[in-house]
Structure formats: C-alpha cells, structure tokens
Design an enzyme around this catalytic site. Structure first.
Site, PDB file in Angstrom:
ATOM      1  N   GLY A  47       0.838  -1.190   0.000  1.00 44.26           N
ATOM      2  CA  GLY A  47       0.000   0.000   0.000  1.00 44.26           C
ATOM      3  C   GLY A  47       0.870   1.235   0.000  1.00 44.26           C
ATOM      4  N   GLN A  52       2.999  10.018   1.208  1.00 42.52           N
ATOM      5  CA  GLN A  52       4.298   9.343   1.285  1.00 42.52           C
ATOM      6  C   GLN A  52       5.195   9.690   0.103  1.00 42.52           C
ATOM      7  OE1 GLN A  52       2.396   5.287   2.167  1.00 42.52           O
ATOM      8  NE2 GLN A  52       4.354   5.173   3.233  1.00 42.52           N
ATOM      9  N   CYS A 100       5.936  -0.110   7.326  1.00 35.54           N
ATOM     10  CA  CYS A 100       5.578   1.061   6.536  1.00 35.54           C
ATOM     11  C   CYS A 100       6.801   1.499   5.750  1.00 35.54           C
ATOM     12  CB  CYS A 100       5.113   2.184   7.464  1.00 35.54           C
ATOM     13  SG  CYS A 100       4.627   3.675   6.590  1.00 35.54           S
ATOM     14  N   LEU A 101       6.602   1.795   4.487  1.00 35.41           N
ATOM     15  CA  LEU A 101       7.722   2.218   3.648  1.00 35.41           C
ATOM     16  C   LEU A 101       8.320   3.533   4.153  1.00 35.41           C
ATOM     17  CD1 LEU A 101       6.166   1.359   0.166  1.00 35.41           C
ATOM     18  CD2 LEU A 101       7.888   0.056   1.442  1.00 35.41           C
ATOM     19  N   GLU A 143      -3.365   2.754   5.413  1.00 37.92           N
ATOM     20  CA  GLU A 143      -3.175   3.737   4.338  1.00 37.92           C
ATOM     21  C   GLU A 143      -4.018   4.988   4.558  1.00 37.92           C
ATOM     22  OE1 GLU A 143      -0.695   3.398   2.601  1.00 37.92           O
ATOM     23  OE2 GLU A 143      -0.351   1.279   3.021  1.00 37.92           O
ATOM     24  N   HIS A 146      -2.581   7.490   6.867  1.00 39.73           N
ATOM     25  CA  HIS A 146      -1.559   8.369   6.281  1.00 39.73           C
ATOM     26  C   HIS A 146      -2.170   9.692   5.799  1.00 39.73           C
ATOM     27  CE1 HIS A 146       2.242   6.227   6.275  1.00 39.73           C
ATOM     28  NE2 HIS A 146       1.715   5.135   5.757  1.00 39.73           N
TER      29      HIS A 146
HETATM   30 NI    NI Z   1       2.639   3.261   5.655  1.00 37.87          NI
END
Ligand code: NI
Length: 183
Positions: A47, A52, A100-101, A143, A146
């Site tokens: 996701g 981001q 999480c990226l 997501e 975010h």
């Molecule tokens: Ni994330």
C-alpha cells in the site's frame, strides 16, 4: 511512469492532513496514481498513500498478494481509492504485524478493527463501496491513516511490540501479553 522518492518518518508531509481530490480530470492525478502504483511495486509494498510521495491529496493505492491474504481473506489486485472514508463495522480489534515504507526497517504489532466499511472514488470517478476484513481491512486502515498524518506507531499502545524486521521471527509475543495480564 516513474518510481518516486518515499518520504520517511520525520518529514513534515507525513504529519499533515491531505486535501480531498476535487477534480478527477486532472492529468496530474492520472500520473500520480500510475507513479504511486509503480513505486508501491518497486519498494515492494502492499500500500502507498499520496503523502508518502510528497503529494498532499487523499489518494491511496493498495493490493493484497495471494501469499498475504491469509486463510480467511482473498487476494486483491492493485486498487486505487480516492477520497476514501472508512467506518468500523465491528468493535473487535486485533493485533497484527505492520510495516511502513516511511518507517523502514521496523515492524510493529498494531491494533486494528477486524471489519470495516470503505467508500470512495475510483480513478474514473465512479463510486466504490465495500466491506473489508482481515489483512485488507488492516491495509486500508493503515493507508487511510496516512491521509490524516497518522503513522502505525501512533496506533500502538505498547512500543515493546515494535521490533526490527529481522527480529520478527525471534520475537516472543507471549512474553508481553503475560506481562500485560500481570500489570
Ligand atoms: Ni505506511
């Protein structure tokens, strides 16, 4: 399409409220969605939310690969949700691993609702509505958070459940649940 740079924890964009998308005809939006999808796959991740990649709009992309769906869930192909809204359909909350990226290298056991309703818009402007359980429900909650400047670590009640990704297999969850009971 292009692979975009992913903001990491500490970047102010991750703490800001994203703005609703009001004009779906924007070619910029098409490009953003394509780039987000490519970036999600390249990472790889399941996701990605627009903030981001430094875009302050309410857009998320997500997927559930077959090997992540779990026994009670289904695989979900790449999906885009614009201006998403979630509703908890069940008071039941369960802990599950998340990463999480934007928080590289870490995994946490995060409480999430097990069953949610979601609605929003598809890229063609049509309305999308549905229910999600299991891993998909978790991905959606992560997501959409975010878009409100919330990271998964903010949802954790016990930061002892935050670990390095290489230590997930050696982590002894039971130890902490026991200590909670005795507290
Ligand atoms: Ni994330």
């Amino acid at each position: 399409m292009a692979i975009l740079k992913i903001a990491r924890i500490g970047h102010p964009v991750l703490r800001q409220d994203a703005q609703p998308v009001s004009d779906l005809a924007l070619s910029e939006l098409d490009r953003l969605i394509g780039d987000m999808s490519e970036t999600m796959h390249a990472a790889p991740g399941v996701g990605l939310a627009a903030p981001q990649v430094l875009a302050g709009v309410r857009v998320v992309v997500f997927r559930v690969p077959a090997d992540r769906a779990g026994s009670d869930g289904e695989a979900v192909p790449d999906t885009v949700l614009i201006n998403p809204e979630l509703t908890a359909l069940d008071d039941r909350v369960v802990l599950g691993w998340e990463g999480c990226l934007s928080v590289p290298g870490l995994r946490g056991l995060v409480p999430r609702h097990t069953r949610i309703g979601y609605r929003g818009l598809a890229p063609d402007g049509s309305r999308v509505e549905g229910e999600a359980t299991g891993f998909l429900a978790r991905v959606l909650q992560h997501e959409v958070d975010h878009l409100d400047g919330i990271l998964y670590i903010d949802r954790m009640h016990d930061l002892r459940l935050l670990v390095h990704e290489d230590e997930v297999d050696s982590f002894r969850f039971e130890d902490y649940i026991e200590s909670d009971k005795n507290a």
